[in-house]
Write an enzyme that holds these catalytic residues in place. Structure first.
Site, PDB file in Angstrom:
ATOM      1  CE1 TYR A 101      -3.765   2.492   1.231  1.00  0.00           C
ATOM      2  CE2 TYR A 101      -1.803   3.639   2.022  1.00  0.00           C
ATOM      3  CZ  TYR A 101      -3.144   3.652   1.681  1.00  0.00           C
ATOM      4  OH  TYR A 101      -3.864   4.799   1.797  1.00  0.00           O
ATOM      5  CD  GLU A 186      -6.000   4.249  -0.730  1.00  0.00           C
ATOM      6  OE1 GLU A 186      -6.131   4.633   0.431  1.00  0.00           O
ATOM      7  OE2 GLU A 186      -6.884   3.626  -1.343  1.00  0.00           O
TER       8      GLU A 186
END
Ligand code: GDP
Ligand code: MN
Length: 374
Positions: A101, A186
């Site tokens: 991530y 993101e």
């Protein structure tokens, strides 16, 4: 403004971040053509502004163009977590060795952008234990320094050429963040596969107040069909999950009404700010829209300033005489032209309260009785 995954990937790709080969479509035949041109296994991804599409059935794999088409037929027009799917993204299926991530958000308390990374990619970051997350505040005048990208990458346990690629993507993600005036960028997951690093998913939320200086960015309208309809009338309206519809004048008044409602055990079905000085017609239309959402009761809370109480009364009477009220309507009406408004209401069989407290208690009680919509 939240951008769909395919739009976010398009932008990230322009900044040099590798994304899978693929393209978006809103028609099954087009999906089949795209899948055929990609060749081999593909992934069909519902384009909806919700998180956790994977678990909700919005991410599916197909081993042939015909299968991709079939999946798209099921997805297009269906609802994913309450949101209608209007497009799907078809991409080459990646082989995954590892998912990480990486994201950049705004830390509102520290008033700085914050770089967030985790070796536990693929799941919602909110569900990742804090000890598996690395955060680094970014000082805007200096920006993200290259050593920070490398340091974070090492923390994720990534070394060698792959580590270098991830660090490079982190730098590029920061460019996207600043150049697009983003509130969030993101990549989850950032996929590592045979030494390659690819953004398998992408989010990009742009600051609404900065949109005026981004004519180059696509525009995405978010909201339920009802929200978009009310918005087009120039009113502020947000759907909530309760059963008491609320109309108030002024955003502060609407929010205070929601608070008082909750305090007396009521659950608001929406937030409708009828604005200052709305005339009879749009107000009547807005009340009609509230009715169409099938609440158990309606609370109208007006403190007339520019808004005139007699206009509010006329709007309510108009709705009563045209569509009618199948549910209780509780009205609090004070302010400009109050006497005329209250007397008009009485003539038409409505009662009006003077305080927000009384009206709110009355509407909670009314909503507690039988539901006429069932
Ligand atoms: P989200 O659930 O809305 O965040 O959607 P994602 O695009 O992140 O997809 C969810 C999960 O599906 C990812 O974490 C991956 O595990 C898996 N996934 C997505 N695309 C691919 C792909 O191309 N290949 C493989 N093997 N898995 C994928
Ligand atoms: Mn994801």
């Amino acid at each position: 403004m939240k951008l769909y995954e395919y739009l976010a990937k398009d932008i990230m790709s322009k900044f040099g971040i590798p994304v899978p080969r693929g393209s978006a479509a809103d028609d099954p035949a087009e999906v089949e053509r795209i899948a055929a041109s990609i060749g081999g296994e593909v992934v069909v991804k519902a384009q909806a502004l919700v998180g956790g599409r994977g678990k909700a059935g919005g991410i599916k794999f197909a081993s042939s163009p015909a299968e991709a088409r079939e999946i798209a037929e099921g997805m297009l027009g269906s609802e994913l977590k309450g949101v209608k799917v209007e497009k799907v993204l078809i991409e080459e299926k990646l082989k995954i060795d590892k998912e990480v991530y990486v994201g950049i958000a705004v830390d509102t308390r520290k008033a700085r952008p914050v770089l967030i990374a985790s070796g536990s990619g693929g799941m919602e970051i909110e569900e990742v234990p804090e000890k598996e997350i690395v955060r680094r505040l970014i000082e805007p005048p200096w920006g993200l320094e290259a050593f920070m990208g490398r340091e974070i990458t090492r923390r994720l346990g990534l070394n060698g050429p792959v580590g270098g690629k991830v660090a490079d993507i982190i730098m590029k993600l920061y460019h996207v963040f600043t150049r697009c005036d983003a509130e969030l960028t993101e990549i989850n997951p950032l996929v590592i596969s045979d030494g390659n690093v690819v953004a398998a998913d992408a989010r990009l939320n742009v600051d609404d107040d900065a949109l005026y200086r981004h004519p180059e960015l696509p525009r995405v309208e978010e909201g339920t069909p009802t929200e978009l309809r009310v918005k087009s009338m120039g009113l502020s309206y947000v759907e909530l999950d309760g059963d008491i519809a609320v109309m108030a004048n002024g955003a502060g008044m609407a929010m205070a009404t929601l608070d008082v409602l909750q305090r007396y055990g009521g659950r608001p079905a929406n937030f409708l700010d009828a604005g200052g000085g709305a005339s009879v017609e749009p107000m009547a239309e807005a009340i009609g829209i509230l009715l169409s959402t099938k609440p158990k009761a309606i609370l109208v809370n007006i403190f007339g300033g520019i808004t005139r109480c007699d206009d509010v009364a006329r709007a309510l009477i108009k709705v009563k005489e045209t569509v009618g009220f199948p549910v209780p309507v509780v009205i609090r009406l004070v302010g400009t032209n109050e006497e005329e408004g209250v007397s008009l209401l009485r003539q038409h069989g409505f009662e009006a309260y003077r305080t927000m407290d009384e009206a709110t208690r009355a509407v909670v009680e009314a909503a507690g009785r039988a539901n006429p919509w069932q």
